[in-house]
Every structure is written in structure tokens, then in C-alpha cells.
Design a protein around this motif. Structure first.
Motif, PDB file in Angstrom:
ATOM      1  N   LEU A 257       0.564  -6.296  14.978  1.00  0.00           N
ATOM      2  CA  LEU A 257       1.360  -5.343  14.193  1.00  0.00           C
ATOM      3  C   LEU A 257       2.555  -6.036  13.551  1.00  0.00           C
ATOM      4  CD1 LEU A 257       1.380  -2.097  16.356  1.00  0.00           C
ATOM      5  CD2 LEU A 257       0.343  -2.419  14.128  1.00  0.00           C
ATOM      6  N   VAL A 258       3.163  -6.981  14.258  1.00  0.00           N
ATOM      7  CA  VAL A 258       4.294  -7.721  13.694  1.00  0.00           C
ATOM      8  C   VAL A 258       3.843  -8.458  12.441  1.00  0.00           C
ATOM      9  CG1 VAL A 258       5.884  -9.636  14.101  1.00  0.00           C
ATOM     10  CG2 VAL A 258       5.507  -7.937  15.895  1.00  0.00           C
ATOM     11  N   ARG A 259       2.705  -9.148  12.525  1.00  0.00           N
ATOM     12  CA  ARG A 259       2.188  -9.874  11.354  1.00  0.00           C
ATOM     13  C   ARG A 259       1.861  -8.911  10.214  1.00  0.00           C
ATOM     14  NH1 ARG A 259      -1.702 -12.719  15.020  1.00  0.00           N
ATOM     15  NH2 ARG A 259      -0.405 -14.204  16.115  1.00  0.00           N
ATOM     16  N   GLN A 260       1.299  -7.765  10.566  1.00  0.00           N
ATOM     17  CA  GLN A 260       0.955  -6.772   9.543  1.00  0.00           C
ATOM     18  C   GLN A 260       2.222  -6.296   8.832  1.00  0.00           C
ATOM     19  OE1 GLN A 260      -0.469  -3.014  11.038  1.00  0.00           O
ATOM     20  NE2 GLN A 260      -1.513  -2.531   9.132  1.00  0.00           N
ATOM     21  N   VAL A 261       3.273  -6.006   9.597  1.00  0.00           N
ATOM     22  CA  VAL A 261       4.525  -5.527   9.007  1.00  0.00           C
ATOM     23  C   VAL A 261       5.099  -6.580   8.073  1.00  0.00           C
ATOM     24  CG1 VAL A 261       6.934  -4.990   9.560  1.00  0.00           C
ATOM     25  CG2 VAL A 261       5.090  -3.896  10.833  1.00  0.00           C
ATOM     26  N   ILE A 262       5.106  -7.831   8.525  1.00  0.00           N
ATOM     27  CA  ILE A 262       5.668  -8.908   7.707  1.00  0.00           C
ATOM     28  C   ILE A 262       4.865  -9.089   6.429  1.00  0.00           C
ATOM     29  CG2 ILE A 262       6.092 -11.404   7.662  1.00  0.00           C
ATOM     30  CD1 ILE A 262       6.800 -11.138  10.675  1.00  0.00           C
ATOM     31  N   GLU A 263       3.539  -9.047   6.536  1.00  0.00           N
ATOM     32  CA  GLU A 263       2.690  -9.210   5.350  1.00  0.00           C
ATOM     33  C   GLU A 263       2.880  -8.055   4.358  1.00  0.00           C
ATOM     34  OE1 GLU A 263       0.759 -11.745   4.221  1.00  0.00           O
ATOM     35  OE2 GLU A 263       1.722 -12.819   5.872  1.00  0.00           O
ATOM     36  N   LEU A 264       2.944  -6.840   4.882  1.00  0.00           N
ATOM     37  CA  LEU A 264       3.153  -5.688   3.989  1.00  0.00           C
ATOM     38  C   LEU A 264       4.501  -5.778   3.293  1.00  0.00           C
ATOM     39  CD1 LEU A 264       1.673  -2.821   6.185  1.00  0.00           C
ATOM     40  CD2 LEU A 264       0.702  -3.756   4.083  1.00  0.00           C
ATOM     41  N   ASN A 265       5.515  -6.287   4.012  1.00  0.00           N
ATOM     42  CA  ASN A 265       6.833  -6.454   3.401  1.00  0.00           C
ATOM     43  C   ASN A 265       6.773  -7.506   2.294  1.00  0.00           C
ATOM     44  OD1 ASN A 265       9.684  -6.035   3.171  1.00  0.00           O
ATOM     45  ND2 ASN A 265       9.953  -8.012   4.180  1.00  0.00           N
ATOM     46  N   LYS A 266       6.042  -8.603   2.538  1.00  0.00           N
ATOM     47  CA  LYS A 266       5.878  -9.648   1.522  1.00  0.00           C
ATOM     48  C   LYS A 266       5.198  -9.094   0.273  1.00  0.00           C
ATOM     49  CE  LYS A 266       5.469 -13.751   4.462  1.00  0.00           C
ATOM     50  NZ  LYS A 266       4.526 -14.781   4.906  1.00  0.00           N
ATOM     51  N   GLN A 267       4.287  -8.128   0.484  1.00  0.00           N
ATOM     52  CA  GLN A 267       3.556  -7.544  -0.641  1.00  0.00           C
ATOM     53  C   GLN A 267       4.387  -6.513  -1.391  1.00  0.00           C
ATOM     54  OE1 GLN A 267      -0.190  -6.106   0.856  1.00  0.00           O
ATOM     55  NE2 GLN A 267      -0.745  -8.106   1.713  1.00  0.00           N
ATOM     56  N   GLY A 268       5.575  -6.199  -0.876  1.00  0.00           N
ATOM     57  CA  GLY A 268       6.488  -5.319  -1.597  1.00  0.00           C
ATOM     58  C   GLY A 268       6.413  -3.853  -1.225  1.00  0.00           C
ATOM     59  N   TYR A 269       5.771  -3.524  -0.123  1.00  0.00           N
ATOM     60  CA  TYR A 269       5.696  -2.127   0.294  1.00  0.00           C
ATOM     61  C   TYR A 269       7.050  -1.671   0.828  1.00  0.00           C
ATOM     62  CZ  TYR A 269       0.612  -1.979  -0.048  1.00  0.00           C
ATOM     63  OH  TYR A 269      -0.670  -1.993  -0.502  1.00  0.00           O
ATOM     64  N   PRO A 270       7.446  -0.416   0.557  1.00  0.00           N
ATOM     65  CA  PRO A 270       8.703   0.100   1.109  1.00  0.00           C
ATOM     66  C   PRO A 270       8.585   0.324   2.621  1.00  0.00           C
ATOM     67  CG  PRO A 270       7.593   1.795  -0.173  1.00  0.00           C
ATOM     68  CD  PRO A 270       6.800   0.535  -0.341  1.00  0.00           C
ATOM     69  N   ILE A 271       9.749   0.371   3.288  1.00  0.00           N
ATOM     70  CA  ILE A 271       9.801   0.507   4.739  1.00  0.00           C
ATOM     71  C   ILE A 271       9.042   1.757   5.202  1.00  0.00           C
ATOM     72  CG2 ILE A 271      11.332   0.751   6.734  1.00  0.00           C
ATOM     73  CD1 ILE A 271      11.547  -1.948   5.343  1.00  0.00           C
ATOM     74  N   SER A 272       9.194   2.870   4.490  1.00  0.00           N
ATOM     75  CA  SER A 272       8.537   4.113   4.905  1.00  0.00           C
ATOM     76  C   SER A 272       7.010   3.973   4.864  1.00  0.00           C
ATOM     77  CB  SER A 272       8.990   5.275   4.015  1.00  0.00           C
ATOM     78  OG  SER A 272       8.660   5.008   2.666  1.00  0.00           O
ATOM     79  N   GLU A 273       6.475   3.292   3.851  1.00  0.00           N
ATOM     80  CA  GLU A 273       5.028   3.087   3.759  1.00  0.00           C
ATOM     81  C   GLU A 273       4.542   2.151   4.866  1.00  0.00           C
ATOM     82  OE1 GLU A 273       2.493   4.288   1.694  1.00  0.00           O
ATOM     83  OE2 GLU A 273       4.037   5.761   1.239  1.00  0.00           O
ATOM     84  N   ILE A 274       5.318   1.087   5.110  1.00  0.00           N
ATOM     85  CA  ILE A 274       4.943   0.153   6.174  1.00  0.00           C
ATOM     86  C   ILE A 274       4.917   0.887   7.505  1.00  0.00           C
ATOM     87  CG2 ILE A 274       5.661  -1.911   7.447  1.00  0.00           C
ATOM     88  CD1 ILE A 274       6.840  -2.964   4.823  1.00  0.00           C
ATOM     89  N   SER A 275       5.873   1.765   7.714  1.00  0.00           N
ATOM     90  CA  SER A 275       5.938   2.539   8.948  1.00  0.00           C
ATOM     91  C   SER A 275       4.692   3.405   9.109  1.00  0.00           C
ATOM     92  CB  SER A 275       7.196   3.411   8.942  1.00  0.00           C
ATOM     93  OG  SER A 275       7.216   4.249  10.053  1.00  0.00           O
ATOM     94  N   LYS A 276       4.269   4.051   8.038  1.00  0.00           N
ATOM     95  CA  LYS A 276       3.068   4.900   8.103  1.00  0.00           C
ATOM     96  C   LYS A 276       1.811   4.075   8.360  1.00  0.00           C
ATOM     97  CE  LYS A 276       4.872   8.376   4.940  1.00  0.00           C
ATOM     98  NZ  LYS A 276       4.784   8.887   3.578  1.00  0.00           N
ATOM     99  N   MET A 277       1.694   2.925   7.679  1.00  0.00           N
ATOM    100  CA  MET A 277       0.489   2.116   7.798  1.00  0.00           C
ATOM    101  C   MET A 277       0.379   1.438   9.162  1.00  0.00           C
ATOM    102  SD  MET A 277      -0.163   0.228   4.228  1.00  0.00           S
ATOM    103  CE  MET A 277       1.042   0.567   2.984  1.00  0.00           C
TER     104      MET A 277
END
Length: 129
Positions: A91-111
Motif C-alpha cells: 500500500l505504501v508503494r501504491q500511495v507513492i506511485e499514485l502521488n507520482k502520477q499526480g492523483y489528489p490525496i482524496s483520490e489516493i485515499s479512496k483507491m
């Protein structure tokens, strides 16, 4: 000739002809067997590839993320600085990758099924506790 004699002769001719005609059910049976064997082989191949991918994800060493130029801050001050329970490294790697891709915090939280506070903690600390 009577009708019964004629029917007996036709029946005998049909029986003899059946010995010389090809049996199509054997070919169909062979085709189904080949198809099921192909399906089995492809399924095993997919399982092997999936196992390799799972092993790579679980055995991959921790990597360092470049620190953000400015730390990510929350809107409210009552947000806890550290999440209550440890977060899985996947999950940590997923969060970091989604952040690199430019997703907002709220979307990363949902995903990722993490709270926004946990996501912010991961991003602020680069995945380290």
C-alpha cells in the motif's frame, strides 16, 4: 416383395454402410481434449507469471523517494502525525506511485483504502515509519 423384407434389407444395408463411414464424434472428442489441454497450459503459465510478480512485489527492497520540496500539510491542525496501525508496504508503494502520477490525496485515499491522514503521513515521510 413384402414391406417387412424390404425394411430388413434396408436395415442391413445401413448397418454395413455404418462400418465404412467415418465417425465424427472421435474427431470432436479429440478437438475438445486438445482445447482443454491448451486451456490448462495457459492457466498454468498465467499462474506462474502471477507468482513471479507477487514474489517481486513482496521481496523488492525498500526504495527511497525524493523528499518533496515543501512538505504536504493538512487543512486541520488536529490531524494525528502518525497513523495508528502500520501500513502494508504494498500500500505504501501504491500511495507513492499514485502521488507520482499526480492523483489528489482524496483520490489516493479512496483507491488505497487508507485515511487521508495515513496517505499524508506516508507521503511526508517517504514511506518510512
Amino acid at each position: 416383395m413384402e414391406l417387412s423384407t424390404l425394411l430388413i434389407i434396408i436395415g442391413i444395408i445401413c448397418i454395413i454402410a455404418s462400418f465404412f463411414l467415418k465417425d465424427t464424434s472421435k474427431k470432436l472428442e479429440r478437438d475438445v481434449e486438445e482445447l482443454s489441454l491448451q486451456f490448462y497450459q495457459e492457466t498454468n503459465g498465467i499462474k506462474r507469471r502471477l507468482k513471479v510478480i507477487e514474489e517481486e512485489l513482496l521481496l523488492e527492497p525498500s526504495f527511497k523517494v525524493k523528499p518533496a520540496t515543501k512538505p504536504i500539510t493538512t487543512k486541520s491542525e488536529n490531524v494525528p502525525k502518525q497513523p495508528n496501525k502500520p501500513v502494508n508496504q504494498i500500500l505504501v508503494r501504491q500511495v507513492i506511485e499514485l502521488n507520482k502520477q499526480g492523483y489528489p490525496i482524496s483520490e489516493i485515499s479512496k483507491m488505497s483504502t487508507l485515511s487521508e491522514e495515513q496517505v499524508l503521513h506516508i507521503l511526508n515521510h517517504g514511506g518510512q515509519s
